[in-house]
Design an enzyme around this catalytic site. Sequence first.
Site, PDB file in Angstrom:
ATOM      1  N   GLY A 104     -69.229  -6.459 -91.743  1.00  0.00           N
ATOM      2  CA  GLY A 104     -70.322  -7.365 -92.099  1.00  0.00           C
ATOM      3  C   GLY A 104     -70.385  -8.640 -91.274  1.00  0.00           C
ATOM      4  O   GLY A 104     -70.133  -8.637 -90.065  1.00  0.00           O
ATOM      5  N   ASP A 116     -55.199 -11.153 -97.932  1.00  0.00           N
ATOM      6  CA  ASP A 116     -56.046 -10.950 -99.116  1.00  0.00           C
ATOM      7  C   ASP A 116     -56.268 -12.357 -99.662  1.00  0.00           C
ATOM      8  O   ASP A 116     -55.307 -13.024-100.080  1.00  0.00           O
ATOM      9  CB  ASP A 116     -55.324 -10.059-100.130  1.00  0.00           C
ATOM     10  CG  ASP A 116     -56.154  -9.849-101.400  1.00  0.00           C
ATOM     11  OD1 ASP A 116     -56.930 -10.747-101.770  1.00  0.00           O
ATOM     12  OD2 ASP A 116     -56.012  -8.791-102.016  1.00  0.00           O
ATOM     13  N   TYR A 158     -71.489 -12.617-110.149  1.00  0.00           N
ATOM     14  CA  TYR A 158     -71.682 -12.925-108.729  1.00  0.00           C
ATOM     15  C   TYR A 158     -72.389 -14.273-108.599  1.00  0.00           C
ATOM     16  O   TYR A 158     -71.964 -15.132-107.823  1.00  0.00           O
ATOM     17  CB  TYR A 158     -72.493 -11.815-108.051  1.00  0.00           C
ATOM     18  CG  TYR A 158     -72.696 -12.042-106.566  1.00  0.00           C
ATOM     19  CD1 TYR A 158     -71.641 -11.915-105.675  1.00  0.00           C
ATOM     20  CD2 TYR A 158     -73.944 -12.392-106.052  1.00  0.00           C
ATOM     21  CE1 TYR A 158     -71.823 -12.128-104.309  1.00  0.00           C
ATOM     22  CE2 TYR A 158     -74.135 -12.595-104.694  1.00  0.00           C
ATOM     23  CZ  TYR A 158     -73.074 -12.465-103.818  1.00  0.00           C
ATOM     24  OH  TYR A 158     -73.255 -12.681-102.475  1.00  0.00           O
ATOM     25  N   LYS A 205     -71.360 -17.899-106.735  1.00  0.00           N
ATOM     26  CA  LYS A 205     -72.125 -18.483-105.619  1.00  0.00           C
ATOM     27  C   LYS A 205     -72.762 -19.826-106.011  1.00  0.00           C
ATOM     28  O   LYS A 205     -72.808 -20.753-105.205  1.00  0.00           O
ATOM     29  CB  LYS A 205     -73.168 -17.481-105.113  1.00  0.00           C
ATOM     30  CG  LYS A 205     -72.548 -16.211-104.490  1.00  0.00           C
ATOM     31  CD  LYS A 205     -71.686 -16.510-103.253  1.00  0.00           C
ATOM     32  CE  LYS A 205     -71.167 -15.239-102.590  1.00  0.00           C
ATOM     33  NZ  LYS A 205     -70.356 -15.503-101.386  1.00  0.00           N
TER      34      LYS A 205
HETATM   35  N1  LIG Z   1     -74.973  -8.709 -97.262  1.00  0.00           N
HETATM   36  C1  LIG Z   1     -75.665  -9.421 -98.117  1.00  0.00           C
HETATM   37  O1  LIG Z   1     -76.744  -9.011 -98.564  1.00  0.00           O
HETATM   38  C2  LIG Z   1     -75.171 -10.787 -98.495  1.00  0.00           C
HETATM   39  C3  LIG Z   1     -76.109 -11.741 -98.879  1.00  0.00           C
HETATM   40  C4  LIG Z   1     -75.676 -13.025 -99.226  1.00  0.00           C
HETATM   41  C5  LIG Z   1     -74.330 -13.341 -99.149  1.00  0.00           C
HETATM   42  N2  LIG Z   1     -73.428 -12.382 -98.753  1.00  0.00           N
HETATM   43  C6  LIG Z   1     -72.024 -12.799 -98.682  1.00  0.00           C
HETATM   44  O2  LIG Z   1     -71.544 -12.527 -97.380  1.00  0.00           O
HETATM   45  C7  LIG Z   1     -70.118 -12.466 -97.417  1.00  0.00           C
HETATM   46  C8  LIG Z   1     -69.657 -11.313 -96.551  1.00  0.00           C
HETATM   47  O3  LIG Z   1     -70.146 -10.105 -97.074  1.00  0.00           O
HETATM   48  P1  LIG Z   1     -70.874  -9.011 -96.182  1.00  0.00           P
HETATM   49  O4  LIG Z   1     -72.296  -8.976 -96.586  1.00  0.00           O
HETATM   50  O5  LIG Z   1     -70.547  -9.191 -94.753  1.00  0.00           O
HETATM   51  O6  LIG Z   1     -70.247  -7.658 -96.795  1.00  0.00           O
HETATM   52  P2  LIG Z   1     -69.090  -6.696 -96.276  1.00  0.00           P
HETATM   53  O7  LIG Z   1     -69.532  -5.979 -95.059  1.00  0.00           O
HETATM   54  O8  LIG Z   1     -68.710  -5.903 -97.466  1.00  0.00           O
HETATM   55  O9  LIG Z   1     -67.894  -7.684 -95.870  1.00  0.00           O
HETATM   56  C9  LIG Z   1     -67.118  -8.323 -96.839  1.00  0.00           C
HETATM   57  C10 LIG Z   1     -65.803  -8.733 -96.223  1.00  0.00           C
HETATM   58  O10 LIG Z   1     -65.047  -9.438 -97.213  1.00  0.00           O
HETATM   59  C11 LIG Z   1     -63.761  -8.857 -97.261  1.00  0.00           C
HETATM   60  N3  LIG Z   1     -63.091  -9.047 -98.535  1.00  0.00           N
HETATM   61  C12 LIG Z   1     -63.505  -8.747 -99.788  1.00  0.00           C
HETATM   62  N4  LIG Z   1     -62.558  -9.078-100.684  1.00  0.00           N
HETATM   63  C13 LIG Z   1     -61.523  -9.615 -99.976  1.00  0.00           C
HETATM   64  C14 LIG Z   1     -60.258 -10.154-100.325  1.00  0.00           C
HETATM   65  N5  LIG Z   1     -59.833 -10.198-101.597  1.00  0.00           N
HETATM   66  N6  LIG Z   1     -59.462 -10.641 -99.328  1.00  0.00           N
HETATM   67  C15 LIG Z   1     -59.855 -10.577 -98.044  1.00  0.00           C
HETATM   68  N7  LIG Z   1     -61.032 -10.060 -97.644  1.00  0.00           N
HETATM   69  C16 LIG Z   1     -61.855  -9.589 -98.609  1.00  0.00           C
HETATM   70  C17 LIG Z   1     -63.978  -7.383 -96.936  1.00  0.00           C
HETATM   71  O11 LIG Z   1     -62.744  -6.801 -96.584  1.00  0.00           O
HETATM   72  P3  LIG Z   1     -62.373  -5.260 -96.867  1.00  0.00           P
HETATM   73  O12 LIG Z   1     -62.974  -4.484 -95.719  1.00  0.00           O
HETATM   74  O13 LIG Z   1     -60.880  -5.252 -96.893  1.00  0.00           O
HETATM   75  O14 LIG Z   1     -63.000  -4.905 -98.197  1.00  0.00           O
HETATM   76  C18 LIG Z   1     -64.953  -7.526 -95.776  1.00  0.00           C
HETATM   77  O15 LIG Z   1     -64.280  -7.879 -94.605  1.00  0.00           O
HETATM   78  C19 LIG Z   1     -69.737 -12.352 -98.888  1.00  0.00           C
HETATM   79  O16 LIG Z   1     -69.212 -13.596 -99.322  1.00  0.00           O
HETATM   80  C20 LIG Z   1     -71.069 -12.049 -99.570  1.00  0.00           C
HETATM   81  O17 LIG Z   1     -71.100 -12.528-100.897  1.00  0.00           O
HETATM   82  C21 LIG Z   1     -73.820 -11.132 -98.429  1.00  0.00           C
END
Ligand SMILES: NC(=O)c1ccc[n+]([C@@H]2O[C@H](COP(=O)([O-])OP(=O)(O)OC[C@H]3O[C@@H](n4cnc5c(N)ncnc54)[C@H](OP(=O)(O)O)[C@@H]3O)[C@@H](O)[C@H]2O)c1
Length: 282
Positions: free
Chosen positions: A12, A55, A147, A151
């Site tokens: 991501g 983590d 969630y 946030k």
């Molecule tokens: N995509 C959207 O629509 C969206 C919109 C608004 C905000 N966000 C925010 O963007 C941020 C990144 O998410 P993303 O959209 O890029 O999704 P993603 O592709 O699922 O990436 C999430 C990342 O966070 C890591 N992670 C989760 N729990 C963790 C933990 N306990 N310790 C260390 N790493 C952890 C995951 O690692 P693993 O691979 O090990 O699981 C992955 O690297 C999040 O904070 C999310 O709330 C996303």
Amino acid sequence: MRTWFITGTSSGFGRHLTEQLLERGDRVAATARRLDTLDDLAARHGDRLWRARLDVTDTTALREVVGRAFAELGRIDVVVSNAGYGLFGAAEELSDEQIDRQLATNLTASIHLARAATPHLRDQGGGRFVQVASIGGQVAFPAMSLYHATKWGIEGFWESAAAELAPFGIGVTLVEPGVARTNFGTGAFAIGDPLPAYADGPSGQLRRMISGELPPLPAPGDPAKIAAAIIASADQPDAPLRLTLGSDAHALATAALRDRLAALEAGRALAHSTDADDVFAS
Ligand SMILES: NC(=O)c1ccc[n+]([C@@H]2O[C@H](COP(=O)([O-])OP(=O)(O)OC[C@H]3O[C@@H](n4cnc5c(N)ncnc54)[C@H](OP(=O)(O)O)[C@@H]3O)[C@@H](O)[C@H]2O)c1
């Protein structure tokens, strides 16, 4: 060359940020639960990629990794709190453990990262925090209450901390993306146990989207463009407090703020009416 520290770099936004920063010649301290996801970048970029397994819910490890990164890299210009995931389902459907884990990952870990890195940023004379928050920290939908709690919570934390940190030359940016094409909505989430009472409401609808019975929510956000916008914002001398990214995010925030302002204006007389009698009416 600038140095960045980023959590959650396995996929991501975290992965896109790491790739783009290394590509342009910056140095990245990338942390992830699965370090092998960064093997290809390590092979391509050598010493400019510093890696640590983390983590973010392990607070002791988080402090140790932050300390080691500053000690080994000397200076870190931008600290990005990105790791996170979504917990879906009506509040009543969630287990205590799911709630604790959601708060620990998205909210408490970001606060501890801020507290661990701040003394180093102060010592080096300044720097920048980037918090990947969400448009879900400005608006709220049913079946995502926990969630949203994380946030909205992290928005309040940073809005206060930003004012504390400004005198030290430390800027803060809250990134508020709309729905984007990462793993966030396609498997890297948790969901509560369904209760029949919610089957016909938004929680049941969300489950049917996840199972493919209903079409998924539109996801306009391109994570590579979002990462590029975050990097460009950190290149500006003054940190913008908020970076709202995505046409959906912009429309949602605009409508929500207009509605809240209208409600606030409608409630002006009532708000003033509860002041003590010796308060001068203005
Ligand atoms: N995509 C959207 O629509 C969206 C919109 C608004 C905000 N966000 C925010 O963007 C941020 C990144 O998410 P993303 O959209 O890029 O999704 P993603 O592709 O699922 O990436 C999430 C990342 O966070 C890591 N992670 C989760 N729990 C963790 C933990 N306990 N310790 C260390 N790493 C952890 C995951 O690692 P693993 O691979 O090990 O699981 C992955 O690297 C999040 O904070 C999310 O709330 C996303």
